[in-house]
Scaffold this active site. Sequence first.
Site, PDB file in Angstrom:
ATOM      1  CE  LYS A 113       3.837  15.276  -3.087  1.00 21.22           C
ATOM      2  NZ  LYS A 113       2.457  15.681  -3.090  1.00 21.22           N
ATOM      3  CE  LYS A 195       2.145   8.398  -1.823  1.00 17.59           C
ATOM      4  NZ  LYS A 195       1.124   9.413  -1.501  1.00 17.59           N
ATOM      5  CE  LYS A 198      -4.207  12.474  -6.462  1.00 15.41           C
ATOM      6  NZ  LYS A 198      -3.482  13.292  -5.486  1.00 15.41           N
TER       7      LYS A 198
HETATM    8  N1  AQP Z   1      -0.485   4.608  -2.520  1.00 14.47           N
HETATM    9  C1  AQP Z   1      -1.397   4.902  -1.593  1.00 14.47           C
HETATM   10  N2  AQP Z   1      -1.858   3.935  -0.760  1.00 14.47           N
HETATM   11  C2  AQP Z   1      -2.796   4.229   0.183  1.00 14.47           C
HETATM   12  N3  AQP Z   1      -3.316   5.482   0.345  1.00 14.47           N
HETATM   13  C3  AQP Z   1      -2.890   6.459  -0.457  1.00 14.47           C
HETATM   14  N4  AQP Z   1      -3.194   7.756  -0.563  1.00 14.47           N
HETATM   15  C4  AQP Z   1      -2.480   8.322  -1.555  1.00 14.47           C
HETATM   16  N5  AQP Z   1      -1.686   7.399  -2.129  1.00 14.47           N
HETATM   17  C5  AQP Z   1      -1.908   6.230  -1.473  1.00 14.47           C
HETATM   18  C6  AQP Z   1      -4.170   8.447   0.285  1.00 14.47           C
HETATM   19  O1  AQP Z   1      -5.087   9.146  -0.556  1.00 14.47           O
HETATM   20  C7  AQP Z   1      -5.521  10.330   0.113  1.00 14.47           C
HETATM   21  C8  AQP Z   1      -5.451  11.489  -0.814  1.00 14.47           C
HETATM   22  O2  AQP Z   1      -4.112  11.756  -1.119  1.00 14.47           O
HETATM   23  P1  AQP Z   1      -3.738  13.114  -1.818  1.00 14.47           P
HETATM   24  O3  AQP Z   1      -4.190  13.115  -3.201  1.00 14.47           O
HETATM   25  O4  AQP Z   1      -4.260  14.247  -1.032  1.00 14.47           O
HETATM   26  O5  AQP Z   1      -2.175  13.220  -1.725  1.00 14.47           O
HETATM   27  P2  AQP Z   1      -1.050  12.156  -1.665  1.00 14.47           P
HETATM   28  O6  AQP Z   1      -1.114  11.399  -0.400  1.00 14.47           O
HETATM   29  O7  AQP Z   1       0.201  12.915  -1.924  1.00 14.47           O
HETATM   30  O8  AQP Z   1      -1.446  11.200  -2.874  1.00 14.47           O
HETATM   31  P3  AQP Z   1      -0.679  10.966  -4.211  1.00 14.47           P
HETATM   32  O9  AQP Z   1      -1.501  10.093  -5.102  1.00 14.47           O
HETATM   33  O10 AQP Z   1       0.711  10.514  -3.940  1.00 14.47           O
HETATM   34  O11 AQP Z   1      -0.701  12.413  -4.834  1.00 14.47           O
HETATM   35  P4  AQP Z   1       0.463  13.242  -5.450  1.00 14.47           P
HETATM   36  O12 AQP Z   1       1.149  12.330  -6.434  1.00 14.47           O
HETATM   37  O13 AQP Z   1      -0.211  14.411  -6.082  1.00 14.47           O
HETATM   38  O14 AQP Z   1       1.347  13.645  -4.302  1.00 14.47           O
HETATM   39  C9  AQP Z   1      -4.664  10.491   1.355  1.00 14.47           C
HETATM   40  O15 AQP Z   1      -5.405  10.052   2.482  1.00 14.47           O
HETATM   41  C10 AQP Z   1      -3.517   9.549   1.115  1.00 14.47           C
HETATM   42  O16 AQP Z   1      -2.988   9.040   2.317  1.00 14.47           O
END
Ligand code: AQP
Length: 331
Positions: A113, A195, A198
């Site tokens: 990040k 990965k 969002k």
């Molecule tokens: N691609 C993924 N595959 C499986 N699990 C996923 N999670 C996120 N992306 C995937 C799981 O969703 C939960 C919530 O995640 P989060 O929103 O708290 O943060 P994150 O893991 O950083 O998810 P994002 O979508 O990548 O968010 P941004 O882009 O804002 O950083 C967690 O349990 C995560 O493992």
Amino acid sequence: MEKKIVFSGVQPSGALTIGNYIGALRNFTELQDEYDCNYCVVDMHAITIPQVPKNLRKNTLDVLAMYMASGIDPDKSTLFIQSHVPAHAELSWVLNTITYMGQLNRMTQFKEKSKKSDENLNAGLFTYPVLMAADILLYQADFVPVGEDQKQHLELSRDLAERFNSRYSDTFTVPEPLIKEFGARIMSLQDPVAKMSKSDSDTNAYILLQDSKDQIARKIKRAVTDCIGSVNYTDEQPGIKNLINIHSVLSGMSVDEIIKLYSGKGYGVFKSELAEVVIDALDPIQTRYQQYLDNKDFLEKVYSEGANKAESKARKTLRKVYKKIGFVPRG
Ligand code: AQP
């Protein structure tokens, strides 16, 4: 017998993707009959990346509605918004004082990040995993259902619980991750070795839970594959492998069944049938999501009652912590 405790959270840093659903939300729902579940919209985590205030407010309620649309029942689980329970910030400060800088320096998510952030990196992004540890430890969680990407952060939570317990005396339950073998890492549709996130700047990289049927079909059609041309489950074909994973989780078919079904057929047929699978799986969620969003009074009732329930559990742990570290009680 007392139920074991579960905690997990989702950041309202944008609209949720099928990665969030498959890796997290879907599994949260399965746990709520067997465990005492606490599910949180972690808005304090979301501000580690700059957010537009009005979007953050909207996304927070959207995630709450999406939790319930995915099947989380606020009468069974404690469903709440992180910033409504100040104990998260308070415990986070205490844990900061027992966290080594070297440990935080090794966190992969921070490294990734921070590459995307401008040069004025904020300290919150660095200490994000400490706040996450506070979230989990406050509720004395036995299990934390997360996607694969959160495994390293969970290791830190375990480490901090053990360090505090051995420095002061037994206080925190040491949490275990609950990571599904299958679907724990859904990959980007445009870069299948990264990965699905969002916050990806390429909107074709992810499918949002609220995408229309046309958007879903178009994004799957454009998903990056390879020139091999046959539907196989191998690391040499990461794009197709990822699409098979999505198909399998949402259709309930095994990988072998899927490969057999599409043997001798091109990627076009596979992708268009996968689009149907995704659309069918999301359709009932989208309908319920809209109903919850249209009922703002109900949403407010859910998060207010959730905050009260969460607050009393969290305060109990925080009181213990403050006593052990030597803070004078207010009386
Ligand atoms: N691609 C993924 N595959 C499986 N699990 C996923 N999670 C996120 N992306 C995937 C799981 O969703 C939960 C919530 O995640 P989060 O929103 O708290 O943060 P994150 O893991 O950083 O998810 P994002 O979508 O990548 O968010 P941004 O882009 O804002 O950083 C967690 O349990 C995560 O493992």
